[in-house]
Scaffold this active site. Structure first.
Site, PDB file in Angstrom:
ATOM      1  N   HIS A 118       0.823  -1.215   0.000  1.00  0.00           N
ATOM      2  CA  HIS A 118       0.000   0.000   0.000  1.00  0.00           C
ATOM      3  C   HIS A 118       0.851   1.256   0.000  1.00  0.00           C
ATOM      4  O   HIS A 118       1.867   1.336   0.680  1.00  0.00           O
ATOM      5  CB  HIS A 118      -0.965   0.006   1.194  1.00  0.00           C
ATOM      6  CG  HIS A 118      -0.303  -0.166   2.515  1.00  0.00           C
ATOM      7  ND1 HIS A 118       0.079  -1.395   2.999  1.00  0.00           N
ATOM      8  CD2 HIS A 118       0.061   0.736   3.450  1.00  0.00           C
ATOM      9  CE1 HIS A 118       0.644  -1.246   4.188  1.00  0.00           C
ATOM     10  NE2 HIS A 118       0.657   0.044   4.486  1.00  0.00           N
TER      11      HIS A 118
HETATM   12  P1  AMP Z   1       1.747   0.834   7.357  1.00  0.00           P
HETATM   13  O1  AMP Z   1       2.541   1.198   8.555  1.00  0.00           O
HETATM   14  O2  AMP Z   1       2.328   1.443   6.097  1.00  0.00           O
HETATM   15  O3  AMP Z   1       1.509  -0.643   7.225  1.00  0.00           O
HETATM   16  O4  AMP Z   1       0.358   1.561   7.535  1.00  0.00           O
HETATM   17  C1  AMP Z   1      -0.859   0.896   7.623  1.00  0.00           C
HETATM   18  C2  AMP Z   1      -1.968   1.922   7.590  1.00  0.00           C
HETATM   19  O5  AMP Z   1      -3.196   1.212   7.554  1.00  0.00           O
HETATM   20  C3  AMP Z   1      -2.015   2.831   8.816  1.00  0.00           C
HETATM   21  O6  AMP Z   1      -1.987   4.188   8.383  1.00  0.00           O
HETATM   22  C4  AMP Z   1      -3.332   2.473   9.513  1.00  0.00           C
HETATM   23  O7  AMP Z   1      -3.976   3.599  10.049  1.00  0.00           O
HETATM   24  C5  AMP Z   1      -4.143   1.882   8.369  1.00  0.00           C
HETATM   25  N1  AMP Z   1      -5.114   0.865   8.747  1.00  0.00           N
HETATM   26  C6  AMP Z   1      -5.030  -0.049   9.757  1.00  0.00           C
HETATM   27  N2  AMP Z   1      -6.075  -0.896   9.709  1.00  0.00           N
HETATM   28  C7  AMP Z   1      -6.841  -0.523   8.650  1.00  0.00           C
HETATM   29  C8  AMP Z   1      -8.035  -1.017   8.072  1.00  0.00           C
HETATM   30  N3  AMP Z   1      -8.653  -2.088   8.566  1.00  0.00           N
HETATM   31  N4  AMP Z   1      -8.544  -0.378   6.976  1.00  0.00           N
HETATM   32  C9  AMP Z   1      -7.920   0.703   6.462  1.00  0.00           C
HETATM   33  N5  AMP Z   1      -6.773   1.219   6.961  1.00  0.00           N
HETATM   34  C10 AMP Z   1      -6.234   0.616   8.035  1.00  0.00           C
END
Ligand code: AMP
Ligand code: ZN
Length: 201
Positions: A118
């Protein structure tokens, strides 16, 4: 048995590197979010855009690939895909920021916590109740937040993404610093008050 307290935020999964997780594990949350079509803001043949569930800025979206686990699974053959993700992010920014009210940035976390590749697409105000901890701040305002061009360079030159995880994880522990001036606030509440000054009209 006593449950381990989630130290990241009340609702948010702890910041931890991605490993293969079993079904239902918090690190598979993006998969769950992608599974409900009401959450999809935009979709192409390859990726979807969703709202970040715990936004760390006024605007915070994720361009998500449905199957690739993380940046570590990328190879030369994915260069076009990463470029596509950037284009999808840029087009989305043009849509949500028509009047150029916000300055946006895009990046991959060097050590992601959630499974599924992502790209973060976000405004740089960082004005959000979900941004509570030093490690949140540092994950979006230091080299931990890797510009897509750095990922693309590694793919072009090395054919994969290799990260010195220890180096990047240390960045999360750094002292607080404003991302827009030289101010070094002593704690998160002071920092949060300070950054608002930059966005006062
Ligand atoms: P990363 O540290 O790049 O893996 O960031 C993961 C991101 O996903 C963070 O900004 C979280 O706030 C976001 N996140 C966590 N759980 C969910 C979810 N179920 N749906 C959408 N975003 C999420
Ligand atoms: Zn400042």
């Amino acid at each position: 048995m006593q449950r381990k307290r989630n130290l990241s935020t009340e609702n948010e999964p702890p910041t931890k590197k991605v490993k293969t997780a079993s079904k239902g594990h918090w690190s598979l949350g993006l998969k769950d979010t992608l599974g409900d079509k009401d959450n999809i803001l935009k979709k192409t043949e390859h990726v979807s855009i969703i709202k970040d569930k715990f936004p760390k800025s006024k605007h915070h979206y994720l361009v998500v690939h449905p199957t690739i686990t993380s940046i570590y699974a990328l190879s030369k053959q994915h260069i076009d895909l990463v470029q596509h993700m950037v284009k999808v992010g840029e087009d989305f920014i043009s849509e949500v920021n028509k009047d150029s009210t916000h300055v946006f940035k895009m990046g991959f976390h060097a050590v992601p916590s959630m499974q599924l590749l992502h790209l973060h697409v976000m405004s740089n105000d960082h004005d959000s109740v979900c941004l509570k901890h030093r490690k949140h701040w540092n994950s979006f305002t230091t080299e931990f937040f890797m510009p897509p061009k750095d990922i693309l360079k590694q793919l072009e030159e090395e054919g994969n993404v290799k990260i010195d995880k220890q180096y990047y994880e240390e960045l999360l522990k750094k002292g607080l610093a404003c991302h827009l001036c030289k101010e070094k606030p002593k704690n998160m509440p002071t920092l949060k008050k300070h950054i608002l000054l930059h966005f006062k009209k």
